[in-house]
Design a protein around this motif. Structure first.
Motif, PDB file in Angstrom:
ATOM      1  N   VAL A  53       0.706  -1.261   0.196  1.00  0.00           N
ATOM      2  CA  VAL A  53      -0.013   0.170   0.015  1.00  0.00           C
ATOM      3  C   VAL A  53       0.908   1.070  -0.072  1.00  0.00           C
ATOM      4  O   VAL A  53       0.456   2.164  -0.882  1.00  0.00           O
ATOM      5  N   GLN A  54       1.951   1.035   0.772  1.00  0.00           N
ATOM      6  CA  GLN A  54       2.940   2.480   1.022  1.00  0.00           C
ATOM      7  C   GLN A  54       3.768   2.643  -0.208  1.00  0.00           C
ATOM      8  O   GLN A  54       4.018   3.935  -0.666  1.00  0.00           O
ATOM      9  N   MET A  55       3.818   1.532  -1.251  1.00  0.00           N
ATOM     10  CA  MET A  55       4.669   1.728  -2.472  1.00  0.00           C
ATOM     11  C   MET A  55       3.653   2.143  -3.713  1.00  0.00           C
ATOM     12  O   MET A  55       4.427   2.374  -4.531  1.00  0.00           O
ATOM     13  N   HIS A  56       2.361   2.279  -3.291  1.00  0.00           N
ATOM     14  CA  HIS A  56       1.696   2.765  -4.456  1.00  0.00           C
ATOM     15  C   HIS A  56       1.170   4.265  -4.066  1.00  0.00           C
ATOM     16  O   HIS A  56       0.723   4.599  -2.902  1.00  0.00           O
ATOM     17  N   THR A  57       1.121   5.054  -5.034  1.00  0.00           N
ATOM     18  CA  THR A  57       0.552   6.503  -4.736  1.00  0.00           C
ATOM     19  C   THR A  57      -1.057   6.356  -4.609  1.00  0.00           C
ATOM     20  O   THR A  57      -1.526   5.397  -5.041  1.00  0.00           O
ATOM     21  N   LYS A  58      -1.374   7.490  -4.126  1.00  0.00           N
ATOM     22  CA  LYS A  58      -3.038   7.328  -4.000  1.00  0.00           C
ATOM     23  C   LYS A  58      -3.626   7.489  -5.499  1.00  0.00           C
ATOM     24  O   LYS A  58      -4.738   6.887  -5.705  1.00  0.00           O
ATOM     25  N   LYS A  59      -2.915   8.128  -6.308  1.00  0.00           N
ATOM     26  CA  LYS A  59      -3.402   8.078  -7.700  1.00  0.00           C
ATOM     27  C   LYS A  59      -3.770   6.696  -8.385  1.00  0.00           C
ATOM     28  O   LYS A  59      -4.596   6.222  -8.864  1.00  0.00           O
ATOM     29  N   ALA A  60      -2.597   5.750  -8.089  1.00  0.00           N
ATOM     30  CA  ALA A  60      -2.299   4.382  -8.420  1.00  0.00           C
ATOM     31  C   ALA A  60      -3.514   3.621  -7.671  1.00  0.00           C
ATOM     32  O   ALA A  60      -4.305   2.722  -8.216  1.00  0.00           O
ATOM     33  N   LEU A  61      -3.861   4.024  -6.425  1.00  0.00           N
ATOM     34  CA  LEU A  61      -4.900   3.256  -5.587  1.00  0.00           C
ATOM     35  C   LEU A  61      -6.158   3.642  -6.185  1.00  0.00           C
ATOM     36  O   LEU A  61      -7.045   2.796  -6.250  1.00  0.00           O
ATOM     37  N   CYS A  62      -6.446   5.032  -6.580  1.00  0.00           N
ATOM     38  CA  CYS A  62      -7.654   5.297  -6.960  1.00  0.00           C
ATOM     39  C   CYS A  62      -7.960   4.640  -8.227  1.00  0.00           C
ATOM     40  O   CYS A  62      -9.286   4.612  -8.673  1.00  0.00           O
ATOM     41  N   ASN A  63      -7.076   4.330  -9.029  1.00  0.00           N
ATOM     42  CA  ASN A  63      -7.473   3.494 -10.493  1.00  0.00           C
ATOM     43  C   ASN A  63      -7.878   2.521 -10.292  1.00  0.00           C
ATOM     44  O   ASN A  63      -8.332   1.587 -11.132  1.00  0.00           O
ATOM     45  N   ILE A  64      -7.794   1.700  -9.101  1.00  0.00           N
ATOM     46  CA  ILE A  64      -8.382   0.264  -8.794  1.00  0.00           C
ATOM     47  C   ILE A  64      -9.874   0.148  -8.579  1.00  0.00           C
ATOM     48  O   ILE A  64     -10.207   1.022  -8.080  1.00  0.00           O
ATOM     49  N   LYS A  65     -10.451  -0.660  -9.387  1.00  0.00           N
ATOM     50  CA  LYS A  65     -11.922  -0.544  -9.685  1.00  0.00           C
ATOM     51  C   LYS A  65     -12.637  -0.691  -8.379  1.00  0.00           C
ATOM     52  O   LYS A  65     -12.232  -1.698  -7.515  1.00  0.00           O
ATOM     53  N   GLY A  66     -13.517   0.327  -8.088  1.00  0.00           N
ATOM     54  CA  GLY A  66     -14.390   0.075  -6.840  1.00  0.00           C
ATOM     55  C   GLY A  66     -13.716   0.694  -5.648  1.00  0.00           C
ATOM     56  O   GLY A  66     -14.473   0.774  -4.390  1.00  0.00           O
TER      57      GLY A  66
END
Ligand code: ATP
Ligand code: MG
Length: 343
Positions: A53-66
């Protein structure tokens, strides 16, 4: 008083917390009020640990469906609370973490020495060279040597092999297993193979790899991509698509780097070379260079160039390493895999 406290920090404690940090399951976030369904979505995207989780940007996490922006905020907050090793650590602590780092033998003593003991975990090792210089043979050899216990308490483990050129031959592993007195079927059983058909597919496979590494925590020790650039070369052509290619490549390499650190595995990638069209005019000493540009050059922790020597011999040379001098080693390609050089 202070001194005593410092001295009391036993090596065992540090070792244990370093281990924990590597495999903090994302399900721990349930204690922080993140629901299981959302955690499942993250896992599907290959994010299985708190470090992930820490290794991914907020933007990248937002791109995950749902996963909404609000949820991302909550998840990031929860991960920061639970993380064992977020922010600064002492150099001593960091050195303990580095101690978990292991090296995988290549089957040739000189080459291992050149690499400082073998292919290193928590890092990307790149070999590049012209055709028939032994990149794929070295990859096959590593499939076997990874499974053997080695120096500094290394216990051996499984391998993931991503093949972009359709040159993996499982039967090639058999004589290599014989050479090291390992059971052939057991060796083949411990190598998880996938053929990638496009650069996008290659990226998707990394999500599966992360899930697999998470599922069998601590079991996998090596991830091979042979070769890293082949599909990018096909999928993106010409100058016009170069920027796009490099951006996608950077994402892939960043993913590989993170996987290597998150799961403490070695990442081994092969690369092709190209004749540099500008070289002839610029009197460059070495007109052939690896493809992938600066993006790949910076992502690889250690770069090794291979060239043909006499007969079955090949010469490896360190290009880029943070802690190794530039030097050479000679090895040979045998039916039993990569081995010491022949005279
Ligand atoms: P490419 O860029 O085309 O992918 P590569 O660097 O991956 O090339 P390899 O396929 O690893 O090259 O190496 C090919 C070399 O390995 C050839 O010289 C071949 O003779 C040798 N080789 C392959 N199999 C064996 C074997 N069973 N015993 C001995 N040598 C072998
Ligand atoms: Mg090859």
């Amino acid at each position: 008083m202070m001194q005593k406290q410092l001295a009391d920090t036993s090596t065992d404690d540090l070792d244990e917390s370093a281990e924990e940090a590597t495999f903090q399951d994302i399900d721990m976030l349930q204690d922080q009020g993140i629901n299981a369904a959302d955690l499942k979505k993250l896992k599907t995207a290959g994010i299985c640990t708190i470090k992930g989780v820490q290794m991914h940007t907020k933007k990248a996490l937002c791109n995950i469906k749902g996963i909404s922006e609000a949820k991302v905020e909550k998840i990031k907050e929860a991960a920061a609370k639970m993380a064992v090793d977020s922010g600064f650590v002492s150099a001593l602590n960091f050195s303990m973490k580095r101690k978990q780092c292991f090296r995988i033998s290549c089957g040739c003593a000189d080459l291992d020495k050149l690499l400082g003991g073998g292919v290193e975990s928590m890092a990307i090792t790149e070999v590049f060279g012209e055709f028939r210089t032994g990149k794929t043979q070295l990859s096959h050899t590593l499939c076997v040597t990874t499974q053997m216990p080695g120096a500094m308490g290394y216990t051996g483990g499984k391998v993931v092999y991503i093949d972009t050129e359709n040159t993996f031959r499982p039967d090639r592993l058999r004589p290599i297993a014989d050479r090291f007195n390992l059971d052939q079927s057991a060796v083949l059983d411990n190598v998880l193979y996938a053929r990638a058909y496009t650069s996008e597919h290659q990226m998707e496979l990394l999500d599966h790899v992360a899930s697999k590494f998470h599922e069998e925590a601590g079991i996998f020790k090596l991830l091979i991509v042979d070769s890293i650039m082949a599909l990018f070369r096909v999928d993106f052509s010409g100058r016009g698509e170069l920027a796009d290619r490099q951006q996608k490549l950077a994402q892939m390499l960043s993913r590989l780097q993170k996987i290597s650190e998150e799961y403490n595995v070695a990442v081994f990638v092969t690369n092709q070379m190209t004749a540099d069209p500008g070289a002839a005019m610029s009197f460059q000493a070495d007109p052939k260079k690896p493809i992938g540009g600066h993006i790949l050059a910076h992502a690889s922790t250690t770069r090794i160039s291979l060239r043909k020597g006499r007969g079955e011999n090949r010469v490896a040379k360190i290009y880029d390493s943070p802690d190794m001098p530039e030097s050479e080693a000679t090895f040979s390609i045998t039916n039993g895999g990569i081995a010491d050089a022949k005279e």
